[in-house]
Scaffold this motif. Structure first.
Motif, short mmCIF file in Angstrom:
data_model
loop_
_atom_site.label_atom_id
_atom_site.label_comp_id
_atom_site.label_asym_id
_atom_site.label_seq_id
_atom_site.Cartn_x
_atom_site.Cartn_y
_atom_site.Cartn_z
N VAL A 59 0.86 -1.18 0.00
CA VAL A 59 0.00 0.00 0.00
C VAL A 59 0.90 1.24 0.00
CG1 VAL A 59 -1.82 1.23 1.22
CG2 VAL A 59 -1.74 -1.28 1.29
N PHE A 60 0.73 2.11 -0.98
CA PHE A 60 1.67 3.22 -1.09
C PHE A 60 1.00 4.51 -1.57
CE2 PHE A 60 1.54 1.31 -5.28
CZ PHE A 60 1.56 2.39 -6.14
N TYR A 61 1.73 5.60 -1.33
CA TYR A 61 1.41 6.88 -1.97
C TYR A 61 2.65 7.32 -2.71
CZ TYR A 61 0.57 11.71 -3.05
OH TYR A 61 0.45 12.88 -3.76
N SER A 62 2.49 7.71 -3.96
CA SER A 62 3.63 8.15 -4.76
C SER A 62 3.19 9.31 -5.62
CB SER A 62 4.13 6.99 -5.64
OG SER A 62 5.31 7.33 -6.33
N MET A 63 3.85 10.44 -5.47
CA MET A 63 3.49 11.62 -6.26
C MET A 63 4.16 11.61 -7.62
SD MET A 63 3.70 15.68 -5.27
CE MET A 63 2.21 15.62 -4.25
N TYR A 64 5.47 11.39 -7.64
CA TYR A 64 6.21 11.45 -8.90
C TYR A 64 6.71 10.09 -9.39
CZ TYR A 64 6.08 16.50 -8.27
OH TYR A 64 5.66 17.80 -8.11
N GLY A 65 6.31 9.02 -8.70
CA GLY A 65 6.62 7.68 -9.18
C GLY A 65 7.78 6.97 -8.52
N HIS A 66 8.51 7.64 -7.64
CA HIS A 66 9.67 7.02 -7.02
C HIS A 66 9.28 5.89 -6.07
CE1 HIS A 66 11.14 10.94 -8.40
NE2 HIS A 66 12.32 10.35 -8.52
N VAL A 67 8.29 6.15 -5.22
CA VAL A 67 7.81 5.11 -4.30
C VAL A 67 7.13 3.99 -5.07
CG1 VAL A 67 6.26 4.63 -2.37
CG2 VAL A 67 7.59 6.73 -2.38
N GLU A 68 6.41 4.36 -6.11
CA GLU A 68 5.74 3.35 -6.94
C GLU A 68 6.74 2.41 -7.58
OE1 GLU A 68 3.00 3.31 -10.96
OE2 GLU A 68 2.57 4.81 -9.41
#
Length: 254
Positions: A59-68
């Protein structure tokens, strides 16, 4: 019992085998389908046993895609453990579309669904990923945790293993404190925090390149947003997925 009676033979004593083809035909009458004993045997010995895989929610939150990016590589690690399967979920965005456009935030992967708090009860283990905001989790992930009040009240998540992975803009931006401050969320739910420690081995001690990650979990340095995760950071994420899956499997066997 007379011949041709049509009853089910006793389990303790098998009927004599006859050389007479006529009498054999007579005694081989169909067994009634509503025979209670026969149906019980069929259900216990003939039907295959279907065992479902253990589930790890990423389960994640990623604004610019790094965490994704870390999350997707982490899924590979989970899926590599027999009997365990990973599912990717994102938490809801709290910023308006107008703000996101001004911040030049890329479109989200529509193949990854949003998760609601109630769905967490279906997981056998959870890995939470988020960028840092001054050494703490991003507001979007905090909002998701704030929505788990009913689960906390009923302690529905108690005993579930959980871990963290993060993204920061600088080397001193909170790779450890972001995970550290998030532990309070798990504590109130009674969840089991699973850090990776130094189980990544030599990869945790390399000094020849810049890399995110810590004993608390995988991590990536985003810089101004243009830096992508390097192979060491991605490999650490995959390792964390495998480590969590192995822990979930071990707990299920106890």
């Amino acid at each position: 019992m007379g011949k041709g009676g049509g009853c089910v033979p006793s389990k303790k004593k098998q009927p004599p085998v006859s050389d007479d083809p006529v009498s054999t035909t007579r005694e081989a009458e169909p067994i009634p389908v509503n025979d209670e004993e026969t149906n019980d045997i069929a259900s216990t010995s003939l039907e295959p046993t279907i065992s479902s895989k253990l589930k790890v929610f990423i389960v994640f939150y990623s604004m610019y895609g790094h965490v994704e990016g870390l999350a997707k590589r982490m899924k590979k690690g989970v899926d590599g453990v027999e009997g365990v399967e990973a599912f990717l979920y994102r938490v809801a965005e709290t910023l308006s579309d107008d703000v996101l456009i001004k911040m030049k935030v890329p479109e989200k992967d529509v193949g990854i669904p949003e998760i609601t708090a109630a769905e967490l009860v279906n997981a056998d283990g959870v890995l939470f990923g988020f960028p840092t905001r001054y050494g703490c989790m991003a507001a979007q992930m905090k909002a998701f945790f704030d929505s788990t009040g009913q689960l906390w009240k009923e302690q529905k998540l108690a005993g579930k293993p959980a871990g963290f992975f993060v993204s920061t803009g600088t080397q001193g931006g909170g790779q450890e404190t972001t995970a550290w401050t998030a532990i309070t969320q798990l504590t109130h739910h009674g969840m089991l925090f699973v850090p990776i420690g130094y189980t990544f081995g030599a990869g945790m001690f390399k000094m020849d390149s810049i890399r995110g990650g810590s004993p608390y979990g995988a991590g990536v340095y985003a810089g101004d947003g243009s830096r992508e995760a390097n192979e060491t950071e991605l490999a650490l994420a995959e390792h964390q997925g495998k480590y969590m899956a192995s822990m979930v499997k071990r707990l299920a066997q106890t």
